[in-house]
Design a protein around this motif. Structure first.
Motif, PDB file in Angstrom:
ATOM      1  N   ARG A 245      19.722  16.901   8.773  1.00  0.00           N
ATOM      2  CA  ARG A 245      18.945  17.790   9.644  1.00  0.00           C
ATOM      3  C   ARG A 245      19.885  18.524  10.593  1.00  0.00           C
ATOM      4  NH1 ARG A 245      14.862  15.535  14.300  1.00  0.00           N
ATOM      5  NH2 ARG A 245      14.284  17.556  15.222  1.00  0.00           N
ATOM      6  N   GLN A 246      19.670  19.825  10.766  1.00  0.00           N
ATOM      7  CA  GLN A 246      20.493  20.632  11.658  1.00  0.00           C
ATOM      8  C   GLN A 246      20.175  20.300  13.117  1.00  0.00           C
ATOM      9  OE1 GLN A 246      22.896  22.436  10.350  1.00  0.00           O
ATOM     10  NE2 GLN A 246      22.140  21.825   8.317  1.00  0.00           N
ATOM     11  N   PRO A 247      21.169  20.390  14.029  1.00  0.00           N
ATOM     12  CA  PRO A 247      20.951  19.997  15.432  1.00  0.00           C
ATOM     13  C   PRO A 247      19.812  20.751  16.111  1.00  0.00           C
ATOM     14  CG  PRO A 247      23.296  20.245  14.978  1.00  0.00           C
ATOM     15  CD  PRO A 247      22.573  20.749  13.766  1.00  0.00           C
ATOM     16  N   SER A 248      19.662  22.048  15.825  1.00  0.00           N
ATOM     17  CA  SER A 248      18.629  22.854  16.498  1.00  0.00           C
ATOM     18  C   SER A 248      17.338  22.957  15.692  1.00  0.00           C
ATOM     19  CB  SER A 248      19.170  24.275  16.764  1.00  0.00           C
ATOM     20  OG  SER A 248      19.544  24.897  15.541  1.00  0.00           O
ATOM     21  N   GLU A 249      17.238  22.261  14.595  1.00  0.00           N
ATOM     22  CA  GLU A 249      16.098  22.372  13.696  1.00  0.00           C
ATOM     23  C   GLU A 249      14.934  21.527  14.199  1.00  0.00           C
ATOM     24  OE1 GLU A 249      15.649  22.538   8.824  1.00  0.00           O
ATOM     25  OE2 GLU A 249      17.067  21.136   9.749  1.00  0.00           O
ATOM     26  N   THR A 250      13.730  22.131  14.251  1.00  0.00           N
ATOM     27  CA  THR A 250      12.545  21.394  14.672  1.00  0.00           C
ATOM     28  C   THR A 250      12.116  20.454  13.556  1.00  0.00           C
ATOM     29  OG1 THR A 250      11.010  23.042  13.811  1.00  0.00           O
ATOM     30  CG2 THR A 250      11.803  23.354  16.070  1.00  0.00           C
ATOM     31  N   LEU A 251      11.293  19.468  13.936  1.00  0.00           N
ATOM     32  CA  LEU A 251      10.836  18.508  12.946  1.00  0.00           C
ATOM     33  C   LEU A 251      10.027  19.182  11.838  1.00  0.00           C
ATOM     34  CD1 LEU A 251       9.777  15.404  15.082  1.00  0.00           C
ATOM     35  CD2 LEU A 251      11.590  15.507  13.373  1.00  0.00           C
ATOM     36  N   ARG A 252       9.159  20.146  12.234  1.00  0.00           N
ATOM     37  CA  ARG A 252       8.313  20.777  11.223  1.00  0.00           C
ATOM     38  C   ARG A 252       9.145  21.641  10.285  1.00  0.00           C
ATOM     39  NH1 ARG A 252       3.229  20.652  10.380  1.00  0.00           N
ATOM     40  NH2 ARG A 252       2.136  22.300   9.229  1.00  0.00           N
ATOM     41  N   ALA A 253      10.114  22.375  10.856  1.00  0.00           N
ATOM     42  CA  ALA A 253      10.988  23.189   9.998  1.00  0.00           C
ATOM     43  C   ALA A 253      11.795  22.293   9.056  1.00  0.00           C
ATOM     44  CB  ALA A 253      11.924  24.031  10.865  1.00  0.00           C
ATOM     45  N   TYR A 254      12.244  21.179   9.577  1.00  0.00           N
ATOM     46  CA  TYR A 254      12.999  20.246   8.742  1.00  0.00           C
ATOM     47  C   TYR A 254      12.116  19.679   7.632  1.00  0.00           C
ATOM     48  CZ  TYR A 254      15.572  16.045   7.342  1.00  0.00           C
ATOM     49  OH  TYR A 254      16.220  15.078   6.613  1.00  0.00           O
ATOM     50  N   GLY A 255      10.835  19.385   7.965  1.00  0.00           N
ATOM     51  CA  GLY A 255       9.916  18.855   6.968  1.00  0.00           C
ATOM     52  C   GLY A 255       9.697  19.825   5.826  1.00  0.00           C
ATOM     53  N   LYS A 256       9.553  21.132   6.150  1.00  0.00           N
ATOM     54  CA  LYS A 256       9.378  22.137   5.098  1.00  0.00           C
ATOM     55  C   LYS A 256      10.622  22.220   4.213  1.00  0.00           C
ATOM     56  CE  LYS A 256       6.139  25.060   7.692  1.00  0.00           C
ATOM     57  NZ  LYS A 256       5.926  26.394   8.303  1.00  0.00           N
ATOM     58  N   ARG A 257      11.818  22.131   4.837  1.00  0.00           N
ATOM     59  CA  ARG A 257      13.054  22.223   4.060  1.00  0.00           C
ATOM     60  C   ARG A 257      13.223  21.014   3.139  1.00  0.00           C
ATOM     61  NH1 ARG A 257      18.462  21.078   4.970  1.00  0.00           N
ATOM     62  NH2 ARG A 257      18.118  20.412   7.125  1.00  0.00           N
ATOM     63  N   VAL A 258      12.781  19.841   3.618  1.00  0.00           N
ATOM     64  CA  VAL A 258      12.878  18.633   2.788  1.00  0.00           C
ATOM     65  C   VAL A 258      11.967  18.752   1.576  1.00  0.00           C
ATOM     66  CG1 VAL A 258      12.332  16.165   2.709  1.00  0.00           C
ATOM     67  CG2 VAL A 258      13.626  17.093   4.626  1.00  0.00           C
ATOM     68  N   GLU A 259      10.728  19.246   1.776  1.00  0.00           N
ATOM     69  CA  GLU A 259       9.811  19.386   0.652  1.00  0.00           C
ATOM     70  C   GLU A 259      10.313  20.429  -0.348  1.00  0.00           C
ATOM     71  OE1 GLU A 259       5.756  19.914   1.571  1.00  0.00           O
ATOM     72  OE2 GLU A 259       5.515  17.902   2.413  1.00  0.00           O
ATOM     73  N   ALA A 260      10.990  21.469   0.173  1.00  0.00           N
ATOM     74  CA  ALA A 260      11.536  22.479  -0.733  1.00  0.00           C
ATOM     75  C   ALA A 260      12.719  21.914  -1.527  1.00  0.00           C
ATOM     76  CB  ALA A 260      11.984  23.711   0.073  1.00  0.00           C
ATOM     77  N   ALA A 261      13.474  21.021  -0.910  1.00  0.00           N
ATOM     78  CA  ALA A 261      14.658  20.472  -1.573  1.00  0.00           C
ATOM     79  C   ALA A 261      14.307  19.346  -2.538  1.00  0.00           C
ATOM     80  CB  ALA A 261      15.657  19.959  -0.526  1.00  0.00           C
ATOM     81  N   GLU A 262      13.252  18.632  -2.262  1.00  0.00           N
ATOM     82  CA  GLU A 262      12.892  17.481  -3.098  1.00  0.00           C
ATOM     83  C   GLU A 262      11.411  17.580  -3.465  1.00  0.00           C
ATOM     84  OE1 GLU A 262      12.665  14.804  -5.468  1.00  0.00           O
ATOM     85  OE2 GLU A 262      14.680  14.903  -4.571  1.00  0.00           O
ATOM     86  N   SER A 263      11.145  17.905  -4.734  1.00  0.00           N
ATOM     87  CA  SER A 263       9.779  18.178  -5.169  1.00  0.00           C
ATOM     88  C   SER A 263       8.867  16.962  -5.025  1.00  0.00           C
ATOM     89  CB  SER A 263       9.782  18.653  -6.631  1.00  0.00           C
ATOM     90  OG  SER A 263      10.370  17.653  -7.465  1.00  0.00           O
ATOM     91  N   LEU A 264       9.431  15.759  -5.114  1.00  0.00           N
ATOM     92  CA  LEU A 264       8.611  14.555  -5.001  1.00  0.00           C
ATOM     93  C   LEU A 264       7.964  14.436  -3.628  1.00  0.00           C
ATOM     94  CD1 LEU A 264      10.901  11.961  -6.832  1.00  0.00           C
ATOM     95  CD2 LEU A 264       8.768  12.968  -7.671  1.00  0.00           C
ATOM     96  N   PHE A 265       8.583  15.083  -2.607  1.00  0.00           N
ATOM     97  CA  PHE A 265       8.045  15.020  -1.256  1.00  0.00           C
ATOM     98  C   PHE A 265       6.907  16.025  -1.021  1.00  0.00           C
ATOM     99  CE2 PHE A 265      12.020  12.968   0.527  1.00  0.00           C
ATOM    100  CZ  PHE A 265      11.353  11.838   0.951  1.00  0.00           C
ATOM    101  N   THR A 266       6.690  16.944  -1.950  1.00  0.00           N
ATOM    102  CA  THR A 266       5.748  18.037  -1.732  1.00  0.00           C
ATOM    103  C   THR A 266       4.361  17.498  -1.344  1.00  0.00           C
ATOM    104  OG1 THR A 266       6.915  19.408  -3.353  1.00  0.00           O
ATOM    105  CG2 THR A 266       4.663  20.063  -2.778  1.00  0.00           C
ATOM    106  N   GLY A 267       3.878  17.962  -0.179  1.00  0.00           N
ATOM    107  CA  GLY A 267       2.570  17.545   0.304  1.00  0.00           C
ATOM    108  C   GLY A 267       2.577  16.221   1.033  1.00  0.00           C
ATOM    109  N   ARG A 268       3.681  15.522   0.994  1.00  0.00           N
ATOM    110  CA  ARG A 268       3.739  14.207   1.617  1.00  0.00           C
ATOM    111  C   ARG A 268       4.558  14.226   2.907  1.00  0.00           C
ATOM    112  NH1 ARG A 268       4.208  12.765  -3.978  1.00  0.00           N
ATOM    113  NH2 ARG A 268       2.576  11.295  -4.624  1.00  0.00           N
TER     114      ARG A 268
END
Length: 584
Positions: free
Chosen positions: A522-545
């Protein structure tokens, strides 16, 4: 600038473990440092959790520190120290045989002496480290102990010699050796070639009659008749070679069984010498061991077997300590430390024998060495510093000085079998290594991890070898369990928090987020919600979860009234995906 260091648990654990090892296996008392370090660890934990002023924590801390203090001060003086030391002794001996301590000594040169032949035996005792430097190689048919010299004067601290008469022989006139201290029949001679490397001026010779001639690197010999020692005339340490016509003593122990104890001859009186202040309990032990024996051999083997087979006496080089300044060396070994190597066992046997009027002397040299087959009739014995050894010679009328071996796990090949004899047989086991004083010592023999000599081969592993194998296997199982369990550590932690924590979500949610961040930073200035969207985009298994998880996590942090934990199935799916990320 303040440095925050939160992961201190492992550092405290290592430090406490190290202090405990020193406290158990050394004479230095580290009880107070142990209490202080443990207390600092507890305080560090409380500071981290900001619970230092909580009354229940202070009470608990006080109770723990008091209990630890009692254990630290009193446990080492109980049987705990002895039990731990005895249990782990085979491992330390095995490490010594493998050269572990010798390698450490290259980094920290000060420390115990190393194995080898010692010229100064005036102060015996202390731990020894193995040294595998090759001293000489002998090509011959049979194995033998390699005798260098005997010593007659026991000071209570070690061994000294009265001034012996010297006789000198040139290279052109071969030296006949061994007939002065053995006066019985000899077997048929065999030819032995011994090649010496950088080892000193002494000439180790096999037991029996030797007709020795120098063939390389020396001009002759000096013979010290009283001690049986032979030296090269040349003082340089270059390579030398000798040719030896060697005959072994020809007798059976059954031949000695009828010899009765008798008054010593005038020439044997020196071999009854003992210190005036010898502790009475040594004499008492010698008399109790021999009280029911009528023959000379019976008394000698009673003392030999007591030392060799006594479960209270433990063989170890690395655990042996020096006796206190005002205590007799043998007294300290037999009744206090009860740990030693060949110098301890052999000196104890000589002193016990002399205590009941049997002439005996302390003899030193080398065990047979490592055997390497050349052909069906010839073997090359490689003798190293670690094969240095000491044993006992006892005088028998009409036979002379005969060798006896009181050190556990050693078997002298020059000692005949006990067939048709009332004396118990020696155990033909492989020998262990030794060490001594000054720069080098007076002991060693075949290590339990060296190849056994041809006449002592066996498929059975030594106790040290078995113990080391078990420990290595256990360590392998633990390591495998660690690496396998590490992948499922998150599930174990979550199960723990669900069972024992009052607010499991406050422990579980940050733990899951931290584990995901290890795989997708996670980037230092990245918000939790922005980080959550990036994680779901990077890992399809996380999509919606993962977004649902982030929303729930933020509600827990900022709006506790609306916070509702994820269902068990949702949380398990999230943990399963997170663990899969760790595997990748």
């Amino acid at each position: 600038m303040m440095i925050q260091f939160e992961r201190f648990y492992f550092a405290y654990l290592l430090l406490i473990s190290y202090l405990l090892v020193l406290n158990v296996f050394n004479t230095v008392d580290l009880s107070l440092p142990l209490v202080v370090v443990f207390g600092c660890g507890i305080l560090s934990l409380l500071f981290k959790r900001q619970q230092l002023l909580a009354g229940k924590w202070l009470i608990g801390l006080s109770v723990v520190l008091v209990l630890l203090g009692v254990l630290a001060f009193y446990a080492p003086s109980t049987g705990i120290r002895t039990t731990l030391t005895n249990w782990s002794a085979p491992v330390r001996n095995a490490l010594n045989a493998r050269g572990f301590y010798q390698a450490l000594q290259h980094v920290t040169p000060s420390g115990p002496s190393r194995t080898g032949f010692s010229e100064n035996d005036g102060q015996l005792g202390g731990p020894l480290l193995d040294d595998n430097t090759i001293l000489f190689e002998a090509t011959q048919q049979r194995s033998s102990y390699w005798r260098v010299e005997s010593k007659d004067f026991y000071s209570g601290r070690g061994w000294e010699n009265t001034a012996p008469e010297q006789s000198q022989f040139s290279r052109r006139s071969p030296l006949e050796h061994g007939t002065t201290f053995y006066q019985h029949a000899f077997s048929e001679p065999e030819e032995s070639t011994v090649h010496f490397f950088n080892h000193g001026i002494y000439v180790p010779l096999p037991y029996g009659r030797s007709i020795v001639q120098a063939t390389e690197g020396t001009t002759g010999f000096v013979f010290l008749e009283e001690t049986g020692r032979v030296n090269f005339i040349d003082s340089n340490n270059g390579e030398k070679e000798i040719l030896n016509q060697w005959s072994t003593p020809d007798y059976q122990l059954s031949d000695l069984a009828m010899i009765q104890p008798q008054l010593p001859l005038e020439s044997q009186v020196d071999y009854l010498q003992l210190p005036n202040e010898l502790p009475a309990r040594i004499r008492d032990l010698a008399e109790s061991l021999t009280a029911n024996e009528e023959t000379m051999l019976g008394k000698v083997t009673a003392i030999e077997n007591h030392l060799k087979n006594n479960s209270d006496l433990r063989y170890s080089k690395v655990d042996t300590d020096f006796p206190p300044e005002n205590q007799d060396y043998v007294d300290h070994f037999l009744f206090d430390s009860q740990v030693g190597y060949c110098d301890n066992f052999s000196t104890a046997m000589v002193v016990l024998l002399r205590s009941v009027g049997i002439p005996a002397r302390w003899t030193k040299g080398f065990a047979p060495g490592d055997a390497g087959q050349v052909d069906s009739d010839t073997t090359v014995y490689t003798v190293r510093n670690q094969h240095a050894h000491s044993w006992v010679e006892v005088y028998f009328d009409s036979y002379g000085w005969l060798p006896f071996e009181p050190t556990p796990s050693f078997s002298n090949p020059d000692r005949p079998s006990t067939e048709n004899s009332s004396a118990p047989a020696d155990t033909a086991e492989e020998s262990t290594d030794e060490v001594d004083q000054d720069t080098i010592s007076s002991e060693a023999a075949e290590s339990s991890f060296e190849e056994q000599s041809a006449d002592q081969e066996t498929d059975q592993r030594s106790p040290e070898n078995r113990t080391l194998t078990v420990l290595l296997a256990l360590a392998g199982v633990i390591a495998a369990g660690f690496f396998v369990g590490r992948r499922y550590l998150l599930s174990l932690q979550i199960s723990w928090f669900n069972r024992f924590s009052k607010e499991p979500a406050r422990r579980i949610y940050p733990l899951i987020l931290k584990q995901v961040e290890k795989s997708i930073p996670r980037q230092p200035s990245e918000t939790l919600r922005a980080y959550g969207k990036r994680v779901e985009a990077a890992e399809s298994l996380f999509t919606g979860r993962f977004i649902s998880f982030i929303d729930c996590y933020e509600l827990m942090l900022y709006n506790k009234k609306e916070f509702e934990p994820l269902s068990t199935s949702e949380l398990n799916d999230l943990v399963s995906i997170t663990e899969r990320l760790k595997k990748n």
